[in-house]
Structure formats: C-alpha cells, structure tokens
Design a protein around this motif. Structure first.
Motif, PDB file in Angstrom:
ATOM      1  N   ILE A 213       5.310  17.144  -1.493  1.00 40.50           N
ATOM      2  CA  ILE A 213       4.667  15.831  -1.444  1.00 40.50           C
ATOM      3  C   ILE A 213       5.398  14.929  -0.458  1.00 40.50           C
ATOM      4  N   HIS A 214       4.653  14.014   0.152  1.00 39.31           N
ATOM      5  CA  HIS A 214       5.308  12.927   0.883  1.00 39.31           C
ATOM      6  C   HIS A 214       4.549  11.627   0.650  1.00 39.31           C
ATOM      7  N   ASP A 215       5.260  10.507   0.812  1.00 42.03           N
ATOM      8  CA  ASP A 215       4.717   9.166   0.590  1.00 42.03           C
ATOM      9  C   ASP A 215       4.735   8.364   1.890  1.00 42.03           C
ATOM     10  N   GLU A 216       3.759   7.465   1.991  1.00 47.67           N
ATOM     11  CA  GLU A 216       3.716   6.499   3.091  1.00 47.67           C
ATOM     12  C   GLU A 216       3.481   5.119   2.490  1.00 47.67           C
ATOM     13  N   THR A 217       4.217   4.113   2.992  1.00 50.70           N
ATOM     14  CA  THR A 217       4.076   2.761   2.466  1.00 50.70           C
ATOM     15  C   THR A 217       3.909   1.754   3.598  1.00 50.70           C
ATOM     16  N   SER A 218       3.265   0.623   3.274  1.00 49.94           N
ATOM     17  CA  SER A 218       3.167  -0.491   4.208  1.00 49.94           C
ATOM     18  C   SER A 218       3.101  -1.785   3.403  1.00 49.94           C
ATOM     19  N   HIS A 219       3.454  -2.938   4.064  1.00 48.28           N
ATOM     20  CA  HIS A 219       3.595  -4.202   3.353  1.00 48.28           C
ATOM     21  C   HIS A 219       3.074  -5.378   4.184  1.00 48.28           C
ATOM     22  N   PHE A 220       2.751  -6.436   3.471  1.00 48.15           N
ATOM     23  CA  PHE A 220       2.277  -7.663   4.109  1.00 48.15           C
ATOM     24  C   PHE A 220       2.688  -8.840   3.224  1.00 48.15           C
ATOM     25  N   LEU A 221       3.160  -9.937   3.847  1.00 52.38           N
ATOM     26  CA  LEU A 221       3.577 -11.124   3.097  1.00 52.38           C
ATOM     27  C   LEU A 221       3.168 -12.382   3.861  1.00 52.38           C
ATOM     28  N   ARG A 222       2.566 -13.321   3.135  1.00 53.43           N
ATOM     29  CA  ARG A 222       2.190 -14.603   3.741  1.00 53.43           C
ATOM     30  C   ARG A 222       2.582 -15.729   2.796  1.00 53.43           C
ATOM     31  N   ASN A 223       3.168 -16.802   3.369  1.00 55.05           N
ATOM     32  CA  ASN A 223       3.534 -17.989   2.596  1.00 55.05           C
ATOM     33  C   ASN A 223       2.960 -19.234   3.253  1.00 55.05           C
ATOM     34  N   THR A 224       2.586 -20.189   2.439  1.00 58.84           N
ATOM     35  CA  THR A 224       2.214 -21.515   2.939  1.00 58.84           C
ATOM     36  C   THR A 224       3.112 -22.533   2.267  1.00 58.84           C
TER      37      THR A 224
ATOM     38  N   SER B 215       0.848  -1.190   0.000  1.00 61.83           N
ATOM     39  CA  SER B 215       0.000   0.000   0.000  1.00 61.83           C
ATOM     40  C   SER B 215       0.880   1.234   0.000  1.00 61.83           C
ATOM     41  N   ASN B 216       0.433   2.241  -0.766  1.00 63.48           N
ATOM     42  CA  ASN B 216       1.195   3.486  -0.864  1.00 63.48           C
ATOM     43  C   ASN B 216       0.232   4.664  -0.842  1.00 63.48           C
ATOM     44  N   LEU B 217       0.479   5.612   0.021  1.00 64.21           N
ATOM     45  CA  LEU B 217      -0.316   6.828   0.113  1.00 64.21           C
ATOM     46  C   LEU B 217       0.549   8.021  -0.240  1.00 64.21           C
ATOM     47  N   THR B 218       0.060   8.847  -1.177  1.00 65.33           N
ATOM     48  CA  THR B 218       0.754  10.063  -1.574  1.00 65.33           C
ATOM     49  C   THR B 218      -0.125  11.259  -1.246  1.00 65.33           C
ATOM     50  N   LEU B 219       0.415  12.190  -0.470  1.00 67.85           N
ATOM     51  CA  LEU B 219      -0.290  13.419  -0.101  1.00 67.85           C
ATOM     52  C   LEU B 219       0.535  14.610  -0.551  1.00 67.85           C
ATOM     53  N   GLY B 220      -0.122  15.574  -1.183  1.00 64.04           N
ATOM     54  CA  GLY B 220       0.614  16.724  -1.687  1.00 64.04           C
ATOM     55  C   GLY B 220      -0.197  18.003  -1.612  1.00 64.04           C
ATOM     56  N   ARG B 221       0.505  19.116  -1.555  1.00 65.56           N
ATOM     57  CA  ARG B 221      -0.101  20.440  -1.591  1.00 65.56           C
ATOM     58  C   ARG B 221       0.744  21.317  -2.504  1.00 65.56           C
ATOM     59  N   GLY B 222       0.091  22.218  -3.230  1.00 71.47           N
ATOM     60  CA  GLY B 222       0.836  23.006  -4.194  1.00 71.47           C
ATOM     61  C   GLY B 222       0.223  24.373  -4.445  1.00 71.47           C
ATOM     62  N   PHE B 223       0.934  25.152  -5.262  1.00 68.98           N
ATOM     63  CA  PHE B 223       0.518  26.525  -5.578  1.00 68.98           C
ATOM     64  C   PHE B 223       0.820  26.796  -7.043  1.00 68.98           C
ATOM     65  N   SER B 224      -0.071  27.557  -7.693  1.00 68.84           N
ATOM     66  CA  SER B 224       0.167  28.014  -9.063  1.00 68.84           C
ATOM     67  C   SER B 224      -0.620  29.284  -9.297  1.00 68.84           C
ATOM     68  N   LEU B 225      -0.402  29.912 -10.444  1.00 69.25           N
ATOM     69  CA  LEU B 225      -1.179  31.086 -10.825  1.00 69.25           C
ATOM     70  C   LEU B 225      -1.466  31.048 -12.319  1.00 69.25           C
ATOM     71  N   ASP B 226      -2.552  31.732 -12.700  1.00 68.84           N
ATOM     72  CA  ASP B 226      -2.958  31.851 -14.107  1.00 68.84           C
ATOM     73  C   ASP B 226      -3.203  33.318 -14.426  1.00 68.84           C
ATOM     74  N   VAL B 227      -2.849  33.715 -15.629  1.00 66.87           N
ATOM     75  CA  VAL B 227      -3.200  35.050 -16.131  1.00 66.87           C
ATOM     76  C   VAL B 227      -3.844  34.861 -17.495  1.00 66.87           C
ATOM     77  N   GLY B 228      -4.800  35.743 -17.827  1.00 68.53           N
ATOM     78  CA  GLY B 228      -5.471  35.571 -19.106  1.00 68.53           C
ATOM     79  C   GLY B 228      -6.153  36.831 -19.579  1.00 68.53           C
ATOM     80  N   ALA B 229      -6.527  36.816 -20.854  1.00 66.87           N
ATOM     81  CA  ALA B 229      -7.199  37.957 -21.471  1.00 66.87           C
ATOM     82  C   ALA B 229      -8.213  37.456 -22.497  1.00 66.87           C
ATOM     83  N   ILE B 230      -9.317  38.174 -22.619  1.00 64.30           N
ATOM     84  CA  ILE B 230     -10.308  37.946 -23.668  1.00 64.30           C
ATOM     85  C   ILE B 230     -10.604  39.296 -24.309  1.00 64.30           C
TER      86      ILE B 230
END
Length: 511
Positions: free
Chosen positions: A327-338, A291-306
């Motif tokens: 951004i940062h990531d979080e991971t976790s794992h699980f393994l089972r064998n028979t 399992s992997n979780l990615t969380l991020g926050r960001g900033f941008s700007l736009d300019v325009g004309a009509i």
C-alpha cells in the motif's frame, strides 16, 4: 474543563495528519467485508459455504464451482444507500447518500466426465470479480465549541524548533516540501507534523513563545472564546477481489476447490473543517482541507471442501489465508484564514502549496479466517443453510523498510480480538419462482465494544427462472453503532449509527 478538553481532542484528531493514514479504523475497514455478491447470495445472507452453485459462493468456499451442472455466467448491479446519524454532545446531524456499482461479475466453466466409474467425475474453472467492501461514506457535523482550530496546530507544533518553521528567502512552498523529505528520525515529531505546524505558523494561527530559533513552545494566535464549527467528511472507493478458481468433484460426493485471489484497494478521503470565531481581534475565520488517497494491491488464497452426506445433507469447510497487501498513501492540504489586516497583512491569506505528498510503500497483512457450514437441500422445493466463521483481528500487522510500526502493531494487538460470525439463509421454490431470506451476525473485533458494535444484517429476495436465464433481486439492511469510526480517540460522547441498505439485481445465463 475536562469535558471541553475531550471535545477538543475528538474534533481535531479527525483532521490530524501523521506520517501515514494508518489507524485502527482503517485496519478494520481493510480487513472486514460486507454482504456483497449476486442477488441470490445476498438474499440468503451469504450462507453458501456448503451449498455452492452460485458465482459469489466461490469467494467463501472454492469447492462451490464443482456443484454447477453446466457453464454459467452472472453479473450484478447494486445500489447502496447509507445513512449516518451523528450525536456529539448536544449536536445532532444526519447524512445520507447512495452509490450505484457493479458488485459482482463472473463465470464458471464445467467439464463433466460422464463415465460413472470415474474417480473424478467433474472439473470446473471459475473467474470472478467481487466488491468485497464499499468504502463510500459521507457525514457532516456542525456545532459550537470553546476550542479553536488553532489549538490543533499548536498541538502539532509543540517540540518543533522554530527554525524549521521559518520560511527563508520567500520560498514558502519549497520549505513546506522540504519538511516532507527532511530526516526527523531522531526527533519526537514526524514530517507530517512539521508540515502541519509550518502551515499554521505561516498562516498566523500560532505564535512561538519566544523568537529564538531553538524555541519549541507555541501558543494560539486566535483570541476568541466561542467558535461555530462545521466538519465534513467524504470518502469514495472500494476493496475488490479478483479470483481464479479451480475445483473438482470426486464420485459426485466430495468437492475440493482452490482460489488464487488478487486484491485492490482504492480509497480516497476528503475532510473540510470550517470555523467562525465569534469574538476575536486577530483571526475571524479559518477553513482547512485535507485529502488522502490510499492505493493497494494484494494476494491471498482459499481452499475448501463440500461433502454430500446424503441427497439432503451437505457439509462444508474452507480456509482463507491472510491477504498480503502493498500500500501507499498520498496526501494534500489547504488552509485559508480571514481576519485583521494588521495581523495577516490582508483580509484573507491562503496556504495552498498544490503539492501531493507521496509516501513510500508499506505492507499490510489481514487476518485469515476459518469457516464451517451445513446445508439441507429438500429436492427442488427448498434450502436451509448455516455457516460459521472464525477470524482473529489481532493478527493484523503492518511492516515496512522505511517506517517503524511497532507501536501501531502493539495497539492493534491490544485493541482487537477474535470474532465469530453466523450466516443463516433459506430458499423456497414454487414452480419458476424462488423466495429467499437470510440473516448475518458479525461480532465486533474491538475488545471495547463501545468503539464499534456488532453488525446485524437482514435480507430477502426473489428469483425467477426463465430456463437458461435467471433474474434475481434482493434487498438487505445492516446496522452498526460506532464511536471510533468517527473519532480516533477515547472520546466517549461522540457516536455514529450507520445504516446501510442495498438493492441488487442479478442477470445470469447458462452458457
């Protein structure tokens, strides 16, 4: 033999874990967008750059809010249905799922200056939320190969001293956690590789070539030749954009606008790989989850004309800056064998540390984009609109104080290129009814077009005007062929045809 080797690389690269989850596919996902917004916007293919007058048009050209005649509020509910048709060698599968979401909500407040001699005759403020891209996905694959899951763990373990994989004093999970924080900066392996190899070794999937603590060579402990396997992938989340907008109209001809945007990424992936060994005297079956979780926050700007060239003809231009994410990531794992009791010490052995690895934050920059647009407005009868956008995906860049991203950035520069996209939309009005249709074409950013193909989107919709209230509905369908979206290797025989359909309903009101 080469064919089998490529299949092995394809399957197990899916579940391989490196120091973070960055790769070309996610670089593309976080920098691209889908056709989302109000039902009117999506029905016309998003071709609103020179039109304005729609809440979702603000995200493309911020000057569009100054087109509104009065205060306006709208909200949109959408249902997305996506289908993945997988083809791997002679194994085919189809997966289908859907997602209900609020794709847009926003308001514009218009301040009119009724002095006809005034230089600035209108000022507008807008506040909107748009889902830029849905990251919901699901697919499954099953088939028979001659490569075991154990080979993946062997590959991860090569070069790691055996002493790092030993568990001292019964501290099984404590040693797993220690490997995440150990300093391997001068080694040829990462912390995530060490953790993965440790799991495989402690669960008897792999053996050292010899028992010297300095040993760095490993072999599989699975004595099979035929493996029934199943791979399941599920992701949830979205890329969203919050916008604060300001615009003005000069002499009711030139409209100028500015957006300040906040961005969020909430993206969770879960993969599960099951293997049954048809003939073995050691391991009978394996089940591996990541399992992997990615969380991020960001900033941008736009300019325009009509600019209104006439009552019929409008032209527009807008620039969107890169988005600067943390951004940062979080991971976790699980393994089972028979398997064999003499090998495992029990019929079943489970490695479940219940530890979440939280990686330090890193920076991610998307490419900017430049758009030009043209619209023909035929009074209250109809509209035809066109929009062209240029975007250079090779400008994507990762950076961090904790990691060296030179190799990834170099791969991005050599794999991605600039793209062009075209939007075309039309609307025809009959009394209170409006009929709409649109088309959107977006080039693949990959230099190798077989990795991800061009994106084609077709749309249509209806609207009904109740006076101060409007109800709009739309439908669009997009199609894109992909290879690397499933397998982040050069494997050429695994393909996915992804089809996305969307039904949206928008309720809007003049305030």
């Amino acid at each position: 033999m080469m064919k089998s080797k490529m299949l092995y690389l394809a399957i197990f690269t899916l579940i391989s874990l490196y120091s973070q989850a960055q790769n070309l596919q996610e670089a593309y996902n976080f920098s691209s967008s889908e056709l989302n917004g109000t039902a009117r916007y999506t029905a016309m293919g998003g071709a609103f750059g020179a039109l304005g007058g729609d809440i979702s048009a603000l995200k493309d050209n911020p000057a569009g809010s100054a087109i509104f005649l009065n205060n306006y509020l709208s909200g949109t509910l959408s249902v997305e249905t996506y289908t993945n048709d997988l083809s791997i060698e002679n194994n085919f599968s189809s997966s289908r799922d859907n997602d209900l979401d609020v794709s847009q909500i926003g308001a514009v407040f218009v301040f009119n200056n009724y002095n006809k001699k005034a230089f600035i005759n209108k000022f507008a403020l807008g506040f909107t939320y748009d889902k830029t891209k849905s990251l919901e996905n699901f697919y499954t694959w099953s088939g028979n190969t001659n490569n075991s899951l154990a080979n993946f763990f062997v590959d991860q373990a090569q070069g790691i001293p055996l002493g790092e994989l030993e568990s001292a004093g019964g501290m099984l999970y404590q040693n797993y956690d220690r490997l995440f924080y150990a300093d391997f900066s001068n080694e040829n392996f990462t912390n995530a590789q060490a953790q993965t190899a440790y799991m495989g070794y402690q669960n008897f999937l792999i053996n050292p070539a010899n028992n010297d603590v300095e040993n760095t060579n490993y072999v599989s402990n699975v004595n099979g030749s035929s493996y029934d396997q199943e791979y399941d992938y599920m992701s949830t989340g979205f890329n969203g954009k919050f916008t604060g907008n300001a615009s003005l109209a000069i002499k009711n001809k030139l409209h100028l606008g500015l957006n300040l945007n906040g961005h969020i990424i909430n993206y969770e992936r879960n993969t599960a790989f099951y293997e049954n060994v048809n003939t073995s005297n050691t391991i009978a079956s394996s089940y591996y989850e990541h399992s992997n979780l990615t969380l991020g926050r960001g900033f941008s700007l736009d300019v325009g004309a009509i600019y209104r060239l006439s009552n019929t003809v409008r032209i527009g231009a807008n620039y969107s800056s890169p988005t600067w994410y943390t951004i940062h990531d979080e991971t976790s794992h699980f393994l089972r064998n028979t398997g064999d009791v003499a090998t495992l010490g029990a019929e079943s052995i489970v490695f479940d540390p219940q530890i979440i690895n939280v990686y330090p934050e890193y920076n991610y920059r998307t490419p900017g984009k430049l758009s030009g647009s043209l619209a023909l407005v035929f009074g209250k009868t109809g509209i035809i609109s066109f929009e062209y956008t240029y975007k250079d995906y090779s400008a994507i860049e990762y950076s961090s104080d904790d990691y060296n991203f030179n190799n990834l950035n170099s791969t991005i520069e050599n794999s991605f290129t600039s793209t062009s996209s075209l939007k075309v939309g039309g609307e025809y009005r009959i009394k209170r009814w409006s009929a709409r249709a649109g088309y959107q074409y977006t080039e693949t950013p990959y230099i190798d077009e077989s990795v991800v193909g061009n994106l084609n989107t077709y749309s249509l919709g209806l609207g009904y005007n109740l006076g101060d209230m409007k109800i709009d509905i739309s439908y669009f369908r997009s199609n894109q062929d992909a290879r690397q979206s499933l397998y982040q290797t050069s494997f050429n025989n695994a393909y996915n045809e992804r089809t996305l359909s969307n039904v949206a309903a928008t309720f809007s009101v003049n305030l």
